[in-house]
Motif scaffolding. Structure first.
Motif, PDB file in Angstrom:
ATOM      1  N   ALA A  93      -2.944  14.214 -36.754  1.00  0.00           N
ATOM      2  CA  ALA A  93      -4.356  13.600 -36.511  1.00  0.00           C
ATOM      3  C   ALA A  93      -4.393  12.772 -35.379  1.00  0.00           C
ATOM      4  N   ASN A  94      -3.551  12.220 -34.759  1.00  0.00           N
ATOM      5  CA  ASN A  94      -3.543  11.384 -33.846  1.00  0.00           C
ATOM      6  C   ASN A  94      -3.774  11.918 -32.683  1.00  0.00           C
ATOM      7  N   ASP A  95      -3.311  13.262 -32.419  1.00  0.00           N
ATOM      8  CA  ASP A  95      -3.676  14.166 -31.445  1.00  0.00           C
ATOM      9  C   ASP A  95      -5.261  14.406 -30.961  1.00  0.00           C
ATOM     10  N   PHE A  96      -5.941  14.395 -32.236  1.00  0.00           N
ATOM     11  CA  PHE A  96      -7.554  14.621 -32.117  1.00  0.00           C
ATOM     12  C   PHE A  96      -8.059  13.088 -31.730  1.00  0.00           C
ATOM     13  N   VAL A  97      -7.483  12.213 -32.141  1.00  0.00           N
ATOM     14  CA  VAL A  97      -8.066  10.759 -32.088  1.00  0.00           C
ATOM     15  C   VAL A  97      -7.657  10.459 -30.600  1.00  0.00           C
ATOM     16  N   TYR A  98      -6.823  10.737 -30.089  1.00  0.00           N
ATOM     17  CA  TYR A  98      -6.394  10.524 -28.548  1.00  0.00           C
ATOM     18  C   TYR A  98      -7.214  11.487 -27.682  1.00  0.00           C
ATOM     19  N   THR A 143     -16.909  21.514 -33.584  1.00  0.00           N
ATOM     20  CA  THR A 143     -15.273  21.424 -33.682  1.00  0.00           C
ATOM     21  C   THR A 143     -14.762  22.503 -33.105  1.00  0.00           C
ATOM     22  N   THR A 144     -15.215  23.723 -32.755  1.00  0.00           N
ATOM     23  CA  THR A 144     -14.608  24.921 -32.391  1.00  0.00           C
ATOM     24  C   THR A 144     -14.411  24.605 -30.776  1.00  0.00           C
ATOM     25  N   PHE A 145     -15.249  23.831 -30.351  1.00  0.00           N
ATOM     26  CA  PHE A 145     -15.330  23.823 -28.935  1.00  0.00           C
ATOM     27  C   PHE A 145     -14.479  23.177 -27.916  1.00  0.00           C
ATOM     28  N   GLY A 146     -14.087  23.530 -26.776  1.00  0.00           N
ATOM     29  CA  GLY A 146     -12.854  22.976 -26.106  1.00  0.00           C
ATOM     30  C   GLY A 146     -12.984  21.414 -25.805  1.00  0.00           C
ATOM     31  N   THR A 147     -14.219  20.876 -25.688  1.00  0.00           N
ATOM     32  CA  THR A 147     -13.873  19.438 -25.428  1.00  0.00           C
ATOM     33  C   THR A 147     -13.208  18.686 -26.786  1.00  0.00           C
ATOM     34  N   PHE A 148     -13.284  19.102 -27.996  1.00  0.00           N
ATOM     35  CA  PHE A 148     -13.051  18.746 -29.179  1.00  0.00           C
ATOM     36  C   PHE A 148     -11.441  19.143 -29.474  1.00  0.00           C
ATOM     37  N   LEU A 149     -10.789  19.732 -28.683  1.00  0.00           N
ATOM     38  CA  LEU A 149      -9.339  20.109 -28.627  1.00  0.00           C
ATOM     39  C   LEU A 149      -8.295  18.903 -28.724  1.00  0.00           C
ATOM     40  N   PRO A 150      -7.321  19.002 -29.611  1.00  0.00           N
ATOM     41  CA  PRO A 150      -6.419  17.815 -29.563  1.00  0.00           C
ATOM     42  C   PRO A 150      -5.511  17.659 -28.188  1.00  0.00           C
ATOM     43  N   LEU A 151      -4.864  16.555 -28.040  1.00  0.00           N
ATOM     44  CA  LEU A 151      -3.933  16.369 -27.053  1.00  0.00           C
ATOM     45  C   LEU A 151      -2.777  15.572 -27.414  1.00  0.00           C
ATOM     46  N   ASN A 152      -1.562  16.038 -26.893  1.00  0.00           N
ATOM     47  CA  ASN A 152      -0.150  15.313 -27.177  1.00  0.00           C
ATOM     48  C   ASN A 152      -0.039  14.139 -26.332  1.00  0.00           C
ATOM     49  N   GLN A 153      -0.315  13.085 -27.003  1.00  0.00           N
ATOM     50  CA  GLN A 153      -0.543  11.777 -25.978  1.00  0.00           C
ATOM     51  C   GLN A 153       0.753  11.480 -25.247  1.00  0.00           C
ATOM     52  N   LYS A 154       1.736  11.714 -25.723  1.00  0.00           N
ATOM     53  CA  LYS A 154       3.265  11.349 -25.029  1.00  0.00           C
ATOM     54  C   LYS A 154       3.114  12.389 -23.806  1.00  0.00           C
ATOM     55  N   PHE A 155       3.072  13.758 -24.054  1.00  0.00           N
ATOM     56  CA  PHE A 155       3.014  14.634 -22.970  1.00  0.00           C
ATOM     57  C   PHE A 155       2.072  14.286 -21.811  1.00  0.00           C
ATOM     58  N   VAL A 156       0.968  14.148 -22.144  1.00  0.00           N
ATOM     59  CA  VAL A 156      -0.066  13.750 -21.078  1.00  0.00           C
ATOM     60  C   VAL A 156       0.046  12.637 -20.443  1.00  0.00           C
ATOM     61  N   GLU A 157       0.641  11.618 -21.014  1.00  0.00           N
ATOM     62  CA  GLU A 157       1.033  10.329 -20.308  1.00  0.00           C
ATOM     63  C   GLU A 157       2.175  10.528 -19.362  1.00  0.00           C
ATOM     64  N   GLU A 158       3.074  11.170 -19.803  1.00  0.00           N
ATOM     65  CA  GLU A 158       4.295  11.645 -19.054  1.00  0.00           C
ATOM     66  C   GLU A 158       4.032  12.252 -17.804  1.00  0.00           C
ATOM     67  N   LYS A 159       3.040  13.385 -17.905  1.00  0.00           N
ATOM     68  CA  LYS A 159       2.754  14.129 -16.819  1.00  0.00           C
ATOM     69  C   LYS A 159       1.708  13.434 -15.700  1.00  0.00           C
ATOM     70  N   ALA A 160       0.917  12.510 -16.373  1.00  0.00           N
ATOM     71  CA  ALA A 160       0.212  11.702 -15.497  1.00  0.00           C
ATOM     72  C   ALA A 160      -1.138  12.540 -14.850  1.00  0.00           C
ATOM     73  N   ASP A 161      -0.790  12.149 -13.448  1.00  0.00           N
ATOM     74  CA  ASP A 161      -2.020  12.870 -12.676  1.00  0.00           C
ATOM     75  C   ASP A 161      -1.625  14.481 -12.480  1.00  0.00           C
ATOM     76  N   THR A 162      -0.343  15.161 -12.854  1.00  0.00           N
ATOM     77  CA  THR A 162      -0.182  16.318 -12.677  1.00  0.00           C
ATOM     78  C   THR A 162      -0.575  17.206 -14.026  1.00  0.00           C
ATOM     79  N   PHE A 163      -1.018  16.365 -14.993  1.00  0.00           N
ATOM     80  CA  PHE A 163      -1.294  16.957 -16.289  1.00  0.00           C
ATOM     81  C   PHE A 163      -2.199  18.228 -16.199  1.00  0.00           C
ATOM     82  N   ALA A 164      -2.112  19.305 -16.588  1.00  0.00           N
ATOM     83  CA  ALA A 164      -2.881  20.361 -16.520  1.00  0.00           C
ATOM     84  C   ALA A 164      -3.219  21.149 -15.146  1.00  0.00           C
ATOM     85  N   THR A 165      -2.191  21.119 -14.521  1.00  0.00           N
ATOM     86  CA  THR A 165      -2.555  21.451 -13.106  1.00  0.00           C
ATOM     87  C   THR A 165      -1.423  22.802 -12.957  1.00  0.00           C
TER      88      THR A 165
END
Length: 555
Positions: A122-127, A191-213
């Motif tokens: 659930a925290n992945d959605f909150v984040y 809730t099926t739409f892309g903006t409402f997808l969850p994210l793994n907070q630890k991973f996103v913050e670890e990748k920082a500016d390179t996330f999703a590139t």
């Protein structure tokens, strides 16, 4: 969808195909079984074309058709659309709604994992939802999709309250509680739409500016994952995600993609067997319309000309806009330039999308609001020139740089300058991503644009033109329009009849103001290999769904 901008007449569009039924009722003999066993296993790989590179794979930053398509393939939200286009289980298995429609409690499955093995919680959605409305993120779609829907989303985005005041909370790892500003009839589909997808907070913050590139800086929790993608890639692959909770349903092992902008090149690749689907430009339709693999796929995306009232003074004049709206032959455009099954649009909400409470198609109920009419256009044009005190007006027309886009741009520019004496139209044709940037900066006069729905409700089209709305980007404002549309999401949210009346009134105002000039509702002519099975077109959100796709043996 904004810049979902189905804009580019993407060469890739889906054909919904169904598994062929097996016939015959005789018992198998031993020899029959042996024959079946000896047949080579069909390789579960499909090869497709994409109309351009993917601008962003960050769910908080994606704003276009390509980004949302690949987010839909590689990720999963609370729910997803199934093979029948219905909302079905995703990470959530069920939900409960309070009597006032404002509190939604979602129960999450405990077997969902990210592609690195972490559980989806659930925290992945909150984040993710907090990140989407956090002003520091700079998301366009976060405040647009969540503002007025999720409690405090607008206030958070404006910096008026801290991000932890957004109406989304985790009650343990597998219960998500969402508070809405108002009852929202379409929230489940949202809730099926892309903006409402969850994210793994630890991973996103670890990748920082390179996330999703790149593929290495992405995590998937959906049916597929990237194997070799970068943000500038002209070719890439999706492979089956074995950590997906429903991986047993996913038959495809891999999908390959190559960027192709010219129809002839796409068809050449199809003829060589290098791709399994190719879009056809108008000049190729007649040649291939009798081909066994030819099909026409209708769509709910609507295309129009946006007229920016902030950059070119002439476009502030309503009679200039009314003249432009009526001065081009749409029927000739769909029949001769597109020639692919697309139909003329004389309004905003598309045909065969939603029904009114009494069961009538919304488009039929609203009627034709602006049609091609040279005499009427020239009447408005002469009045406009008198008001402007000039005989000549110059405008820049922003369009795409694909083969079909260029033909359409030139046709529209010629129609406008021919039918409106004294109007000079200069074309500016640029790649997809640059066009998104120019739109965001409102650095254009007129622009060929389009929208595909994000959820199953007229509001997905009508809220585009609210004053200062995130997708308005052309300076249009009408307080009465704002009032009518906003009421459908607030005081009238649970009154279907009243909402419908407001939508009908608001759409008429939009075209009385000539805010946009509708052009056509999209369809696509395609060559699709018979081996492509179980690929479904969505009515909203990601253009197509591959979770149930497979490769069938060709006859």
């Amino acid at each position: 969808m904004k810049k979902k901008y189905a804009w580019l007449l993407a060469l890739s569009l889906v054909l919904s195909m169904f598994l062929a039924a097996c016939s015959g009722g005789e018992e198998k003999t031993a020899d029959d079984s042996k024959d079946t066993a000896d047949k080579p296993k069909v390789e579960q790989v499909l090869n497709f074309i994409n109309g351009d590179t993917i601008p962003s794979m960050d769910p908080s930053l994606a704003t276009d058709e390509y980004g949302f398509q690949f987010l839909g393939a590689t990720m999963e939200g609370l729910y997803r659309l199934d093979e029948n286009g219905k909302v079905s289980e995703g990470i959530a298995t069920k939900h409960e709604v309070s009597d006032d429609g404002k509190t939604w409690t979602f129960t999450l499955r405990e077997d969902a994992k990210w592609s690195n093995g972490d559980p989806v919680t659930a925290n992945d959605f909150v984040y993710a939802w907090q990140r989407a409305v956090d002003p520091a993120t700079g998301s366009e779609y976060g405040p647009y999709m969540m503002g007025g829907v999720i409690k405090n989303a607008t206030a958070v985005n404006k910096g008026e309250v801290p991000v932890d005041q957004l109406g989304v909370k985790a009650d343990g790892d597998y219960t998500l509680v969402v508070e809405l500003e108002n009852a929202t009839p379409y929230f489940e589909s949202l809730t099926t739409f892309g903006t409402f997808l969850p994210l793994n907070q630890k991973f996103v913050e670890e990748k920082a500016d390179t996330f999703a590139t790149s593929a290495d800086t992405l995590l998937s929790n959906g049916p597929f994952k990237f194997s070799n993608w970068t943000s500038t890639a002209q070719e890439w692959e999706l492979v089956k995600n074995d950590t997906y909770w429903d991986a047993k349903t996913v038959k495809l092992e891999k999908m390959t993609y190559v960027v192709v902008k010219e129809s002839q090149t796409a068809v050449d690749l199809y003829e060589k067997g290098e791709v399994d689907r190719a879009g056809l430009s108008s000049d190729l339709v007649d040649q291939y319309s009798t081909h066994d693999d030819y099909t026409v796929e209708p769509d709910t995306s609507v295309f129009y000309i946006k007229m920016n009232q902030t950059r070119n003074p002439a476009l502030k004049n309503v009679n200039v806009r009314k003249a432009i709206s009526r001065a081009f032959d749409k029927e000739a455009l769909v029949d001769e330039i597109l020639n692919n099954g697309s139909i003329v649009a004389n309004g905003l909400v598309p045909k065969d999308f939603v029904s009114t409470p009494d069961g009538k198609d919304f488009r039929e109920a609203s009627g034709d609001l602006v049609k091609f009419d040279v005499k009427e256009a020239q009447k408005f044009w002469e009045q406009a020139k008198k008001e402007l005190g000039t005989d000549t007006v110059e405008v820049e027309f922003l369009g795409g740089d694909t083969e079909v886009s260029k033909m359409m741009n030139q046709y529209l520019a010629n129609q406008l300058s021919t039918n409106l004496p004294g109007l000079k139209v200069t074309l500016k044709e640029v790649p997809f991503e640059q066009r998104l940037e120019l739109d965001t900066a409102m650095d254009y006069d007129m622009q060929f644009a389009g929208w595909g729905p994000d959820f199953l409700d007229p509001y997905t089209y009508m809220n585009l033109w609210l004053t200062d709305g995130g997708n308005n980007k052309m300076g249009y404002s009408n307080p009465e329009y704002d009032k009518l549309v906003n009421e459908t999401a607030t005081t009238l949210a649970q009154d279907a009849e009243a909402r419908n009346k407001n939508f009908l009134k608001a759409e008429k105002i939009l075209f009385e103001d000539a805010a946009i000039a509708p052009v056509y509702q999209r369809a696509t002519a395609l060559l699709v290999s018979p081996k492509v099975q179980g690929v479904f077109t969505n009515a909203f959100g990601a253009t197509y769904e591959y979770k149930w796709a497979s490769v069938g043996a060709e006859e």
